[in-house]
Design a protein around this motif. Structure first.
Motif, PDB file in Angstrom:
ATOM      1  N   PRO A 135     -35.757 -12.808 -29.271  1.00 19.14           N
ATOM      2  CA  PRO A 135     -34.333 -13.145 -29.374  1.00 19.14           C
ATOM      3  C   PRO A 135     -34.091 -14.633 -29.138  1.00 19.14           C
ATOM      4  CG  PRO A 135     -34.645 -11.188 -28.031  1.00 19.14           C
ATOM      5  CD  PRO A 135     -36.013 -11.742 -28.281  1.00 19.14           C
ATOM      6  N   GLY A 136     -33.282 -15.239 -30.010  1.00 19.50           N
ATOM      7  CA  GLY A 136     -32.908 -16.633 -29.841  1.00 19.50           C
ATOM      8  C   GLY A 136     -33.921 -17.646 -30.322  1.00 19.50           C
ATOM      9  N   GLN A 137     -35.100 -17.215 -30.739  1.00 18.91           N
ATOM     10  CA  GLN A 137     -36.126 -18.163 -31.177  1.00 18.91           C
ATOM     11  C   GLN A 137     -35.852 -18.621 -32.607  1.00 18.91           C
ATOM     12  OE1 GLN A 137     -40.214 -17.466 -29.942  1.00 18.91           O
ATOM     13  NE2 GLN A 137     -40.914 -17.919 -32.007  1.00 18.91           N
ATOM     14  N   GLU A 195     -31.186  -0.434 -41.063  1.00 14.86           N
ATOM     15  CA  GLU A 195     -30.252  -1.466 -40.618  1.00 14.86           C
ATOM     16  C   GLU A 195     -30.955  -2.813 -40.550  1.00 14.86           C
ATOM     17  OE1 GLU A 195     -27.027  -1.304 -39.779  1.00 14.86           O
ATOM     18  OE2 GLU A 195     -26.608   0.842 -39.666  1.00 14.86           O
ATOM     19  N   ASP A 196     -30.454  -3.774 -41.323  1.00 15.07           N
ATOM     20  CA  ASP A 196     -30.988  -5.134 -41.334  1.00 15.07           C
ATOM     21  C   ASP A 196     -32.476  -5.164 -41.683  1.00 15.07           C
ATOM     22  OD1 ASP A 196     -28.722  -6.756 -40.830  1.00 15.07           O
ATOM     23  OD2 ASP A 196     -28.730  -6.094 -38.747  1.00 15.07           O
ATOM     24  N   VAL A 197     -32.909  -4.279 -42.566  1.00 16.98           N
ATOM     25  CA  VAL A 197     -34.267  -4.291 -43.092  1.00 16.98           C
ATOM     26  C   VAL A 197     -34.208  -4.886 -44.496  1.00 16.98           C
ATOM     27  CG1 VAL A 197     -36.306  -2.937 -43.668  1.00 16.98           C
ATOM     28  CG2 VAL A 197     -34.840  -2.226 -41.763  1.00 16.98           C
ATOM     29  N   ILE A 200     -29.716 -12.173 -39.615  1.00  8.47           N
ATOM     30  CA  ILE A 200     -29.807 -11.006 -38.730  1.00  8.47           C
ATOM     31  C   ILE A 200     -29.543 -11.423 -37.283  1.00  8.47           C
ATOM     32  CG2 ILE A 200     -31.320  -9.171 -37.868  1.00  8.47           C
ATOM     33  CD1 ILE A 200     -32.805  -9.333 -40.577  1.00  8.47           C
ATOM     34  N   GLN A 201     -30.074 -12.571 -36.873  1.00  7.32           N
ATOM     35  CA  GLN A 201     -29.840 -13.054 -35.515  1.00  7.32           C
ATOM     36  C   GLN A 201     -28.357 -13.263 -35.233  1.00  7.32           C
ATOM     37  OE1 GLN A 201     -32.403 -16.513 -35.563  1.00  7.32           O
ATOM     38  NE2 GLN A 201     -33.908 -15.521 -34.210  1.00  7.32           N
ATOM     39  N   ALA A 202     -27.610 -13.690 -36.233  1.00 11.59           N
ATOM     40  CA  ALA A 202     -26.175 -13.901 -36.052  1.00 11.59           C
ATOM     41  C   ALA A 202     -25.459 -12.581 -35.763  1.00 11.59           C
ATOM     42  CB  ALA A 202     -25.579 -14.568 -37.288  1.00 11.59           C
ATOM     43  N   ARG A 203     -25.940 -11.484 -36.384  1.00 10.64           N
ATOM     44  CA  ARG A 203     -25.335 -10.170 -36.157  1.00 10.64           C
ATOM     45  C   ARG A 203     -25.890  -9.493 -34.915  1.00 10.64           C
ATOM     46  NH1 ARG A 203     -25.912 -10.045 -41.728  1.00 10.64           N
ATOM     47  NH2 ARG A 203     -27.893  -8.944 -41.600  1.00 10.64           N
ATOM     48  N   ARG A 204     -27.147  -9.801 -34.584  1.00  7.49           N
ATOM     49  CA  ARG A 204     -27.823  -9.152 -33.461  1.00  7.49           C
ATOM     50  C   ARG A 204     -28.439 -10.231 -32.557  1.00  7.49           C
ATOM     51  NH1 ARG A 204     -30.213  -3.706 -34.850  1.00  7.49           N
ATOM     52  NH2 ARG A 204     -29.282  -3.013 -36.804  1.00  7.49           N
ATOM     53  N   PRO A 205     -27.636 -10.955 -31.811  1.00 10.23           N
ATOM     54  CA  PRO A 205     -28.166 -12.083 -31.035  1.00 10.23           C
ATOM     55  C   PRO A 205     -29.185 -11.683 -29.967  1.00 10.23           C
ATOM     56  CG  PRO A 205     -25.871 -11.622 -30.463  1.00 10.23           C
ATOM     57  CD  PRO A 205     -26.170 -10.824 -31.689  1.00 10.23           C
TER      58      PRO A 205
END
Length: 399
Positions: A128-130, A155-157, A173-178
């Motif tokens: 996460p966050g990288q 989901e997000d695949v 994806i990171q923006a939706r799932r931080p």
């Protein structure tokens, strides 16, 4: 006897499958959930208690301050480890929490299978966050697949063709799932199949499987699942060997895999629960066995019969009409139960007229579910009846 059932959002598997089965078994049910209002509306006759079901400690405390449990069960992908730990705490039959954790964490599943010499899939994790730009320095095999490490239901695949797109998709994806870790892995080519199994830790039954038609790339929406009574024996044996290595053998399990050109079965993911999306409802009807009762009995400590007595004269599929754009559903067929040319059709809407949704590129785009089952008939007949039914329906989405 009291069953504690852990759930997040209401699902057809629980509302139409496991709760009626529990009632037929004469069980007292307490449903623990973080969404109590939705479950009270879906199952008004069931005791529903609010609980932080994602925290196994909260689950244990909630049960300890209520009635003595005889079984702790969940059909949620997200809650298998919590249910396993809670059941084990109370000395009840349960899945091995190590196995539930191992298959929920897609990166850990890959590492475990590779360490056992069963299958090596190129993969790497993005914490996460990288910054995903660091991935461009790796020898990533393109095309590759990006997905949440602990995601479900496509989901997000997404399929990615090159380094620039990889970075872009990861950031999206990171923006939706931080807070989510991502997995990047090689794309496993081949027709998507599944194996459905049911075990009690002593015996394991293979219930059959499905061939799955996916949406066009880059997404992986499961548009149609066609029942397969038996995959080739060598393929089934390979999948079962990988499940054994993962420690999967108690209760019901839905395993997705592909078969490559050399006949090698390669697991995509292991969902340690019933197949869902109404295919489990159809499976019990098709095999003519009390499927949901069998699952609950294993968690009560009852052994499965040596022979389930499943019927073998059925042909079946589930087709899921999907939204193709965002907007408000302004026209759609109502629920229907029909028999056409000996084929039983069960259609259920999954969205109400008037609801507005974005386009998710996942199973959340389903706007209906059509189950089709034929006895002593062929696949061509079932396919034709389904095609005719769908062609006669009208779904309209207004932007």
């Amino acid at each position: 006897m009291r069953l504690y059932l852990l759930a997040l959002n209401p699902t057809d598997s629980v509302t139409e499958g496991f709760l009626p089965a529990a009632a037929r078994l004469g069980l007292e049910v307490t449903l623990l959930t973080d969404r109590p209002d939705a479950h009270r509306e879906a199952a008004p006759d069931v005791e529903v208690l609010e609980c932080d079901v994602r925290d196994f400690r909260a689950v244990i405390t909630r049960i300890s301050t209520h009635h003595v449990p005889d079984a702790v069960f969940t059909n949620s992908d997200h809650l298998q480890t919590q249910a396993a730990l809670a059941a084990d705490y109370f000395g009840l039959p349960a899945k091995d929490w190590r196995a539930t954790l191992r298959v929920k964490d897609k990166a850990q599943m890959r590492r475990h299978l590779a360490a056992g010499g069963l299958d090596a899939v190129w993969s790497t994790e993005l914490p996460p966050g990288q910054d995903p730009a660091g991935l461009t320095g790796l020898d990533v095999p393109y095309p590759c697949v990006v997905k949440p490490r602990e995601g479900v239901a496509s989901e997000d695949v997404v399929l990615v063709d090159g380094p620039a797109e990889l970075v872009l998709r990861c950031k999206d994806i990171q923006a939706r799932r931080p807070g989510a870790a991502l997995v990047v892995e090689e794309y496993l080519a081949g027709d998507l199949r599944s194996l459905e199994t049911l075990g009690d830790g002593r015996i394991r039954h293979v219930l059959g499987g499905f061939r799955t038609r996916l949406s066009p790339p880059p997404y992986f929406i499961e548009e149609r699942c066609t029942f397969v009574a038996a995959h080739p024996e060598a393929v089934t044996e390979q999948v079962l060997a990988q499940l054994d290595a993962l420690g999967v053998g108690f209760g019901i399990c839905h395993t997705e895999f592909v078969v490559d050109g050399d006949g090698r079965a390669r697991i995509i993911e292991v969902n340690y629960r019933a197949i869902g999306d109404q295919a489990d409802l159809m499976l019990g009807q098709l095999l003519d066995i009390p499927l949901f009762e069998h699952v609950l009995r294993t968690h009560l400590g009852d052994p499965l019969p040596e022979d389930l007595g499943a019927r073998t004269d059925g042909v079946a599929l589930v087709d899921n009409p999907c939204a193709k754009s965002a907007g408000t559903l302004t026209a759609a067929p109502e629920a229907a139960d029909l028999v056409v040319d000996g084929v039983e059709l069960t259609y259920r809407p999954l969205r109400a007229v008037g609801e507005r949704h974005e386009l998710y590129h996942t199973n959340r785009d389903f706007i209906g579910a059509l189950r089709a089952l034929g006895r002593n008939t062929d696949q061509e007949t079932v396919d034709r009846v389904v095609a005719d039914f769908l062609a006669a329906q009208r779904w309209e989405i207004t932007p």
